[in-house]
Design a protein around this motif. Structure first.
Motif, PDB file in Angstrom:
ATOM      1  N   GLU A  27       1.517   5.474  -7.147  1.00 34.76           N
ATOM      2  CA  GLU A  27       0.621   7.226  -7.549  1.00 34.76           C
ATOM      3  C   GLU A  27       0.636   8.498  -7.065  1.00 34.76           C
ATOM      4  OE1 GLU A  27      -2.354   6.251  -8.832  1.00 34.76           O
ATOM      5  OE2 GLU A  27      -2.220   5.075  -8.643  1.00 34.76           O
ATOM      6  N   SER A  28       1.854   8.955  -6.601  1.00 35.41           N
ATOM      7  CA  SER A  28       2.541  10.182  -5.754  1.00 35.41           C
ATOM      8  C   SER A  28       3.251  11.115  -7.365  1.00 35.41           C
ATOM      9  CB  SER A  28       2.860  10.675  -4.363  1.00 35.41           C
ATOM     10  OG  SER A  28       4.091  10.212  -4.238  1.00 35.41           O
ATOM     11  N   ARG A  71       2.677   1.463  -3.718  1.00 31.23           N
ATOM     12  CA  ARG A  71       1.448   2.192  -3.991  1.00 31.23           C
ATOM     13  C   ARG A  71       1.201   3.444  -3.687  1.00 31.23           C
ATOM     14  NH1 ARG A  71      -1.996   0.562  -8.015  1.00 31.23           N
ATOM     15  NH2 ARG A  71      -2.397  -1.284  -7.646  1.00 31.23           N
ATOM     16  N   ASN A  72       0.955   4.062  -3.229  1.00 30.07           N
ATOM     17  CA  ASN A  72       0.756   4.968  -2.680  1.00 30.07           C
ATOM     18  C   ASN A  72       2.147   6.284  -3.055  1.00 30.07           C
ATOM     19  OD1 ASN A  72      -2.125   5.213  -1.506  1.00 30.07           O
ATOM     20  ND2 ASN A  72      -0.482   5.037   0.695  1.00 30.07           N
ATOM     21  N   LYS A  73       3.095   5.917  -2.819  1.00 33.09           N
ATOM     22  CA  LYS A  73       4.098   6.661  -3.393  1.00 33.09           C
ATOM     23  C   LYS A  73       4.643   6.398  -4.569  1.00 33.09           C
ATOM     24  CE  LYS A  73       7.177   8.281  -0.958  1.00 33.09           C
ATOM     25  NZ  LYS A  73       6.541   9.438  -0.359  1.00 33.09           N
ATOM     26  N   GLU A 122       1.352  -1.496   0.334  1.00 34.33           N
ATOM     27  CA  GLU A 122       0.103   0.171   0.438  1.00 34.33           C
ATOM     28  C   GLU A 122       0.789   1.449  -0.341  1.00 34.33           C
ATOM     29  OE1 GLU A 122      -0.615  -2.259   3.074  1.00 34.33           O
ATOM     30  OE2 GLU A 122      -1.855  -3.584   1.227  1.00 34.33           O
ATOM     31  N   ASP A 123       1.948   1.166   0.787  1.00 32.62           N
ATOM     32  CA  ASP A 123       3.179   2.720   1.132  1.00 32.62           C
ATOM     33  C   ASP A 123       3.282   2.465  -0.235  1.00 32.62           C
ATOM     34  OD1 ASP A 123       2.396   2.863   3.538  1.00 32.62           O
ATOM     35  OD2 ASP A 123       4.866   2.624   4.133  1.00 32.62           O
TER      36      ASP A 123
END
Length: 78
Positions: A19-20, A15-17, A12-13
Protein backbone atom coordinates in the motif's frame (compact mmCIF):
# COMPACT_ATOMS: atom_id res chain seq x y z
CA UNK A 1 26.18 -11.32 -1.98
CA UNK A 2 22.72 -10.08 -1.12
CA UNK A 3 21.97 -9.66 2.57
CA UNK A 4 18.93 -11.64 3.52
CA UNK A 5 16.73 -10.33 6.27
CA UNK A 6 16.20 -12.80 9.08
CA UNK A 7 12.74 -11.48 9.91
CA UNK A 8 9.64 -13.24 8.70
CA UNK A 9 7.12 -10.76 7.38
CA UNK A 10 3.45 -11.62 7.92
CA UNK A 11 1.01 -10.96 5.09
CA UNK A 12 -0.15 -7.79 6.90
CA UNK A 13 3.38 -6.35 6.65
CA UNK A 14 3.54 -7.23 2.97
CA UNK A 15 0.15 -5.63 2.34
CA UNK A 16 1.15 -2.48 4.24
CA UNK A 17 4.41 -2.26 2.30
CA UNK A 18 2.47 -2.75 -0.93
CA UNK A 19 0.00 0.00 0.00
CA UNK A 20 2.85 2.40 0.78
CA UNK A 21 4.56 1.70 -2.58
CA UNK A 22 1.47 1.16 -4.75
CA UNK A 23 1.59 4.57 -6.43
CA UNK A 24 5.14 3.86 -7.69
CA UNK A 25 4.39 0.43 -9.15
CA UNK A 26 3.45 -0.19 -12.79
CA UNK A 27 -0.32 0.05 -13.21
CA UNK A 28 -0.62 -3.44 -14.69
CA UNK A 29 0.92 -4.88 -11.51
CA UNK A 30 -1.89 -3.62 -9.25
CA UNK A 31 -4.46 -6.28 -10.24
CA UNK A 32 -1.78 -8.95 -9.87
CA UNK A 33 -1.15 -7.81 -6.31
CA UNK A 34 -4.88 -7.79 -5.53
CA UNK A 35 -5.06 -11.40 -6.73
CA UNK A 36 -1.87 -12.25 -4.80
CA UNK A 37 -3.47 -11.15 -1.52
CA UNK A 38 -6.48 -13.44 -2.02
CA UNK A 39 -4.27 -16.54 -1.64
CA UNK A 40 -2.02 -17.95 1.05
CA UNK A 41 1.71 -17.99 0.39
CA UNK A 42 4.83 -19.52 1.84
CA UNK A 43 6.91 -17.44 4.19
CA UNK A 44 9.71 -17.33 1.62
CA UNK A 45 7.40 -15.76 -0.97
CA UNK A 46 6.05 -13.23 1.52
CA UNK A 47 9.58 -12.25 2.57
CA UNK A 48 10.72 -11.98 -1.04
CA UNK A 49 7.80 -9.75 -2.06
CA UNK A 50 8.29 -7.58 1.03
CA UNK A 51 11.93 -6.97 0.17
CA UNK A 52 11.19 -6.31 -3.50
CA UNK A 53 8.73 -3.63 -2.38
CA UNK A 54 10.93 -2.19 0.35
CA UNK A 55 12.23 1.25 -0.67
CA UNK A 56 10.91 0.66 -4.19
CA UNK A 57 10.16 4.39 -4.46
CA UNK A 58 13.83 5.21 -3.79
CA UNK A 59 15.20 2.74 -6.34
CA UNK A 60 16.86 3.78 -9.57
CA UNK A 61 15.05 3.09 -12.83
CA UNK A 62 17.40 0.17 -13.51
CA UNK A 63 16.80 -1.27 -10.03
CA UNK A 64 13.02 -0.91 -10.49
CA UNK A 65 13.18 -2.83 -13.76
CA UNK A 66 14.99 -5.69 -12.01
CA UNK A 67 12.50 -5.67 -9.14
CA UNK A 68 9.57 -5.54 -11.57
CA UNK A 69 10.85 -8.63 -13.39
CA UNK A 70 11.12 -10.54 -10.12
CA UNK A 71 7.73 -9.30 -8.91
CA UNK A 72 6.04 -10.32 -12.16
CA UNK A 73 7.61 -13.77 -11.87
CA UNK A 74 6.40 -14.21 -8.29
CA UNK A 75 2.96 -12.72 -8.85
CA UNK A 76 2.20 -14.72 -11.98
CA UNK A 77 3.57 -18.07 -10.87
CA UNK A 78 1.62 -18.26 -7.65
Amino acid sequence: MENKCKLNHPVEDVRNKYESQKEYLPLDMISSFEAFFTHEHTQDILNDVFHLLKKYDLSSEEEREQRNKRLYMVLHNV
